[in-house]
Scaffold this active site. Structure first.
Site, PDB file in Angstrom:
ATOM      1  N   GLU A   1     -19.392  -5.222 -14.475  1.00 41.18           N
ATOM      2  CA  GLU A   1     -20.130  -6.144 -15.345  1.00 41.18           C
ATOM      3  C   GLU A   1     -19.280  -7.369 -15.709  1.00 41.18           C
ATOM      4  O   GLU A   1     -19.805  -8.423 -16.062  1.00 41.18           O
ATOM      5  CB  GLU A   1     -20.638  -5.452 -16.612  1.00 41.18           C
ATOM      6  CG  GLU A   1     -19.566  -5.052 -17.599  1.00 41.18           C
ATOM      7  CD  GLU A   1     -20.144  -4.367 -18.856  1.00 41.18           C
ATOM      8  OE1 GLU A   1     -21.129  -4.870 -19.406  1.00 41.18           O
ATOM      9  OE2 GLU A   1     -19.595  -3.326 -19.258  1.00 41.18           O
TER      10      GLU A   1
ATOM     11  N   HIS B   1     -24.106  -2.091 -17.967  1.00 39.80           N
ATOM     12  CA  HIS B   1     -23.152  -1.650 -18.973  1.00 39.80           C
ATOM     13  C   HIS B   1     -23.186  -0.134 -19.170  1.00 39.80           C
ATOM     14  O   HIS B   1     -24.263   0.440 -19.172  1.00 39.80           O
ATOM     15  CB  HIS B   1     -23.511  -2.342 -20.299  1.00 39.80           C
ATOM     16  CG  HIS B   1     -22.533  -2.046 -21.397  1.00 39.80           C
ATOM     17  ND1 HIS B   1     -21.268  -2.594 -21.426  1.00 39.80           N
ATOM     18  CD2 HIS B   1     -22.649  -1.252 -22.484  1.00 39.80           C
ATOM     19  CE1 HIS B   1     -20.637  -2.139 -22.502  1.00 39.80           C
ATOM     20  NE2 HIS B   1     -21.449  -1.329 -23.151  1.00 39.80           N
TER      21      HIS B   1
ATOM     22  N   GLU C   1       0.834  -1.209   0.000  1.00 38.38           N
ATOM     23  CA  GLU C   1       0.000   0.000   0.000  1.00 38.38           C
ATOM     24  C   GLU C   1       0.866   1.255   0.000  1.00 38.38           C
ATOM     25  O   GLU C   1       0.624   2.189  -0.780  1.00 38.38           O
ATOM     26  CB  GLU C   1      -0.954  -0.013   1.199  1.00 38.38           C
ATOM     27  CG  GLU C   1      -1.980  -1.131   1.067  1.00 38.38           C
ATOM     28  CD  GLU C   1      -3.019  -1.200   2.171  1.00 38.38           C
ATOM     29  OE1 GLU C   1      -4.075  -1.796   1.939  1.00 38.38           O
ATOM     30  OE2 GLU C   1      -2.780  -0.664   3.274  1.00 38.38           O
TER      31      GLU C   1
HETATM   32  P1  NDP Z   1       2.021  -8.823   6.399  1.00 38.10           P
HETATM   33  O1  NDP Z   1       1.890 -10.022   7.245  1.00 38.10           O
HETATM   34  O2  NDP Z   1       0.943  -8.513   5.419  1.00 38.10           O
HETATM   35  O3  NDP Z   1       3.373  -8.906   5.582  1.00 38.10           O
HETATM   36  C1  NDP Z   1       4.600  -9.040   6.240  1.00 38.10           C
HETATM   37  C2  NDP Z   1       5.725  -8.996   5.230  1.00 38.10           C
HETATM   38  O4  NDP Z   1       6.955  -8.928   5.902  1.00 38.10           O
HETATM   39  C3  NDP Z   1       5.780 -10.200   4.336  1.00 38.10           C
HETATM   40  O5  NDP Z   1       6.174  -9.783   3.062  1.00 38.10           O
HETATM   41  C4  NDP Z   1       6.830 -11.081   5.002  1.00 38.10           C
HETATM   42  O6  NDP Z   1       7.585 -11.810   4.075  1.00 38.10           O
HETATM   43  C5  NDP Z   1       7.754 -10.059   5.626  1.00 38.10           C
HETATM   44  N1  NDP Z   1       8.325 -10.471   6.891  1.00 38.10           N
HETATM   45  C6  NDP Z   1       7.667 -11.020   7.929  1.00 38.10           C
HETATM   46  N2  NDP Z   1       8.489 -11.187   8.980  1.00 38.10           N
HETATM   47  C7  NDP Z   1       9.711 -10.747   8.601  1.00 38.10           C
HETATM   48  C8  NDP Z   1      10.968 -10.660   9.225  1.00 38.10           C
HETATM   49  N3  NDP Z   1      11.136 -11.062  10.485  1.00 38.10           N
HETATM   50  N4  NDP Z   1      12.010 -10.155   8.527  1.00 38.10           N
HETATM   51  C9  NDP Z   1      11.844  -9.740   7.271  1.00 38.10           C
HETATM   52  N5  NDP Z   1      10.669  -9.789   6.609  1.00 38.10           N
HETATM   53  C10 NDP Z   1       9.613 -10.286   7.264  1.00 38.10           C
HETATM   54  O7  NDP Z   1       2.259  -7.617   7.426  1.00 38.10           O
HETATM   55  P2  NDP Z   1       2.072  -6.044   7.318  1.00 38.10           P
HETATM   56  O8  NDP Z   1       3.039  -5.482   8.286  1.00 38.10           O
HETATM   57  O9  NDP Z   1       2.104  -5.578   5.906  1.00 38.10           O
HETATM   58  O10 NDP Z   1       0.585  -5.841   7.865  1.00 38.10           O
HETATM   59  C11 NDP Z   1       0.245  -6.321   9.173  1.00 38.10           C
HETATM   60  C12 NDP Z   1      -1.201  -6.721   9.212  1.00 38.10           C
HETATM   61  O11 NDP Z   1      -1.998  -5.553   9.200  1.00 38.10           O
HETATM   62  C13 NDP Z   1      -1.653  -7.525   7.996  1.00 38.10           C
HETATM   63  O12 NDP Z   1      -1.470  -8.885   8.205  1.00 38.10           O
HETATM   64  C14 NDP Z   1      -3.103  -7.164   7.886  1.00 38.10           C
HETATM   65  O13 NDP Z   1      -3.864  -8.079   8.622  1.00 38.10           O
HETATM   66  C15 NDP Z   1      -3.205  -5.799   8.515  1.00 38.10           C
HETATM   67  N6  NDP Z   1      -3.392  -4.780   7.466  1.00 38.10           N
HETATM   68  C16 NDP Z   1      -4.516  -4.831   6.687  1.00 38.10           C
HETATM   69  C17 NDP Z   1      -4.719  -3.912   5.685  1.00 38.10           C
HETATM   70  C18 NDP Z   1      -5.945  -4.008   4.833  1.00 38.10           C
HETATM   71  O14 NDP Z   1      -6.877  -4.726   5.206  1.00 38.10           O
HETATM   72  N7  NDP Z   1      -6.001  -3.334   3.674  1.00 38.10           N
HETATM   73  C19 NDP Z   1      -3.778  -2.837   5.426  1.00 38.10           C
HETATM   74  C20 NDP Z   1      -2.619  -2.870   6.271  1.00 38.10           C
HETATM   75  C21 NDP Z   1      -2.446  -3.811   7.243  1.00 38.10           C
HETATM   76  P3  NDP Z   1       7.129 -13.235   3.493  1.00 38.10           P
HETATM   77  O15 NDP Z   1       5.667 -13.202   3.252  1.00 38.10           O
HETATM   78  O16 NDP Z   1       7.896 -13.342   2.228  1.00 38.10           O
HETATM   79  O17 NDP Z   1       7.512 -14.210   4.509  1.00 38.10           O
END
Ligand code: NDP
Length: 448
Positions: free
Chosen positions: A442, A437, A182
Site C-alpha cells: 500500500e 490495508h 545475495e
Molecule cells: P556484477 O556485475 O553484478 O558485479 C560484479 C562485482 O564485481 C562488482 O561489485 C564489481 O565491482 C566487481 N568486479 C568486477 N570486475 C572485477 C575485477 N576484475 N576484480 C575485482 N572486482 C571486480 O556481477 P555478479 O558476478 O554479481 O553477477 C553476474 C551477473 O549475473 C549480473 O550482472 C546479473 O546480470 C546476473 N545475476 C542476476 C541475478 C538476479 O537477477 N537476481 C542474481 C545473480 C546474478 P565494481 O562495481 O565496484 O566495479
C-alpha cells in the site's frame, strides 16, 4: 536429400537455447541442441533457482526468532547445511528432467556434449561427428570471471557454492554485485561470519543510491563486514584446510571459504566463431543486430553470450523472438526498456526504470516521492529494519520514470507495479488507487 542435417542447431541448452529450440520445432523446424554441462543452463542448474531456494532456506533463521515473539516455543532448532543443500540439488535434478522432457516432447534432438562451430553451416561435436544446419544458434551463456591473484585456485564461484561439502563458518566474498550481495545475505542469515571485499567503494553499481545505502546499513547491522577499495591480493591454504586471505591495505584474515563474484563473461573461448567470420566484442561477447543475427547470416546468438542484459527472462525473450523471426514468419525484436530486476539480498531490492541519477540526466524536471516505513512484518523483529520505496517522476507529465524498493517481498510487489511503469502510468494514477490495508504494497499508493 535435404541440403542440411537440421534446420536449426542450437549450442547451449540454457534458458535462451531451450526456448528458441522448442519454439523453432513448434514452427515445424528440424532442431537439435548440444549441451556440454547439464540441460537447463546457469539459471536452473547453478543460478537463479537454487539460489532462491537457499534464500528461502536461510530466511527461517529470522522467522524462527520472530516466531518466539509471537508465542511459539521453538526448542532445539538447529540448521543442517547438508540437508538443505541436498534438497536444493534434488530440485535441480527435477528441473533438469523437466527441461529435457520439454525438448523431447517438442521433437528436439539432444547431444550431451560440447559442440564447436566449423563454418557458417557446420558444427563439430566433441565425439568428432560433423553436423550441418541451415541456421546455428549460439546460446552458450556466460561464465564467472576469476581475477588473477596468488592462490585463486583455492576460491569458489557461484558454480561451486551449491555443492560445498560443509557449511563454512567464516566466508569472504569478493565483489559487491548481485551474486556477492545475495550470498552475503544467505551465509550471514545462516550464521556465518561474512566479509565482503570489493575493488571500489560501491555495492550494486547501477541500482538507485538510496536503496544501496539502505542495504549497506541493514547488512552492517546484521554483522556483515565490508572492505572497500581492497581486492584480494593473496589466498594461502592453511594446514587445517582453512585459508588466510590478504586484501589490499589490510591485515590477513582467516576464513573457511573464499567466493569470487566479480561478474560473468561470455563463454566464447574456443567456440570456433572465427571459422564463420564472426569477431568478438571487447568483453568476449558476440555482437548481434536487433534480431540477434551475428555478422554471419546463418548464425544467431541469444542470452548472456551477447552481453546485452544478463537476465534469464531476457534470454528467453530473445530465444522466442529469434524462433518467431526465423522459423515463424513473424519478425520480432525484444524491448529492453523498463526491465524489472531484483537482488535477493536480505532485505531484498527490486527496481524498474531510471534511477534518480539517470532521470536527472535525461529529464529537466524530476520529482522524487518516497515512503520510508517500518514493515509490519518486522514489528517484533530484533532488527529495526525499515523499508524504503522511491518513485521517480517526470514532473511535467506526471509519468513515472522509475520505481525502486527495498524491504520484505520487494521483488514480488515490484513485478506487479512494473506493469504500471511499463504502461506509462502517472503518479496520479497511483494516487487514484485505493490502498490495500494493511499491506507493505500500500506504500506504493501513499508516497509523498
Ligand atoms: P556484477 O556485475 O553484478 O558485479 C560484479 C562485482 O564485481 C562488482 O561489485 C564489481 O565491482 C566487481 N568486479 C568486477 N570486475 C572485477 C575485477 N576484475 N576484480 C575485482 N572486482 C571486480 O556481477 P555478479 O558476478 O554479481 O553477477 C553476474 C551477473 O549475473 C549480473 O550482472 C546479473 O546480470 C546476473 N545475476 C542476476 C541475478 C538476479 O537477477 N537476481 C542474481 C545473480 C546474478 P565494481 O562495481 O565496484 O566495479
Amino acid at each position: 536429400m535435404p541440403e542440411y542435417d537440421y534446420d536449426l542447431f542450437t549450442i547451449g541448452a540454457g534458458s535462451g537455447g531451450v526456448r528458441a529450440s522448442r519454439i523453432a520445432a513448434s514452427h515445424g523446424a528440424k532442431v537439435a541442441v548440444a549441451e556440454e554441462h547439464r540441460v537447463g543452463g546457469t539459471c536452473v542448474i547453478r543460478g537463479c533457482v537454487p539460489k532462491k531456494l537457499l534464500v528461502y532456506g536461510s530466511h527461517f533463521a529470522h522467522d524462527l526468532q520472530d516466531a518466539a515473539n509471537y508465542g511459539w516455543t521453538i526448542e532445539g532448532a538447529r540448521f543442517d547445511w547438508a540437508t538443505m543443500r541436498d534438497h536444493v540439488l534434488g530440485d535441480v535434478d527435477r528441473l533438469e528432467s523437466a527441461y529435457t522432457n520439454t525438448l523431447e516432447s517438442n521433437g528436439v534432438e539432444r547431444f550431451l556434449e560440447r559442440a564447436t562451430i566449423t563454418g557458417p553451416h557446420t558444427v563439430r561435436l566433441a565425439s568428432g561427428r560433423e553436423i550441418s544446419a541451415k541456421y546455428i544458434l549460439v546460446a552458450v551463456g556466460a561464465w564467472p570471471v576469476m581475477p588473477a591473484f596468488e592462490g585463486s585456485e583455492h576460491c569458489i564461484t557461484s558454480n561451486e557454492v551449491f555443492h560445498l561439502p560443509e557449511f563454512p563458518r567464516r566466508v569472504m566474498i569478493q565483489g559487491a554485485g548481485y551474486i556477492a550481495m545475495e550470498f552475503a545475505g544467505i551465509f550471514n542469515a545462516l550464521g556465518a561470519q561474512v566479509t565482503v571485499v570489493n575493488r571500489s567503494d560501491v555495492i550494486l553499481r547501477g541500482y538507485d543510491e538510496s536503496l544501496r545505502d539502505r542495504l549497506l546499513q541493514a547488512t552492517l547491522a546484521k554483522g556483515i563486514e565490508y572492505r572497500f577499495n581492497s581486492p584480494i591480493e593473496k589466498v594461502v591454504k592453511q594446514a587445517d584446510g582453512s585459508f588466510e586471505v590478504t586484501t589490499k591495505d589490510h591485515e590477513p584474515v582467516p576464513v573457511d571459504a573464499v567466493m569470487i563474484a566479480t561478474g560473468r563473461q561470455p563463454k566464447t573461448d574456443g567456440l570456433g566463431l572465427e571459422s564463420a567470420g564472426i569477431e568478438l566484442g571487447a568483453k568476449g561477447e558476440i555482437p548481434v543486430d536487433d534480431y540477434s543475427k551475428t555478422a554471419c547470416d546463418s548464425i544467431y546468438a541469444v542470452g548472456d553470450v551477447t552481453n546485452r542484459v544478463q537476465l534469464t527472462p531476457i534470454a528467453i525473450r530473445e530465444g522466442q523472438a529469434f524462433a518467431d523471426t526465423v522459423f515463424g514468419g513473424k519478425p520480432a525484436t525484444v524491448d529492453y526498456k523498463a526491465i524489472p530486476s531484483a537482488v535477493f539480498s536480505q532485505p531484498a531490492i527490486a527496481s524498474v526504470g531510471l534511477t534518480e541519477v539517470q532521470a536527472r540526466q535525461e529529464c529537466s524536471d524530476v520529482r522524487i516521492y518516497s515512503s520510508d516505513f517500518r514493515p509490519m512484518k518486522n514489528i517484533y523483529s530484533d532488527h529495526v529494519e525499515r523499508g524504503l520505496y522511491k518513485m521517480i517522476v517526470d514532473n511535467e507529465t506526471g509519468r513515472i520514470l522509475g520505481l525502486h524498493m527495498i524491504g520484505p517481498e520487494a521483488p514480488e510487489i515490484l513485478q506487479a507495479a512494473a506493469v504500471a511503469v511499463k504502461a506509462g502510468l502517472t503518479k496520479d494514477d497511483f494516487d487514484a488507487t485505493v490502498a490495500l490495508h494493511p499491506s507493505m504494497a500500500e506504500e506504493l499508493v501513499l508516497m509523498r
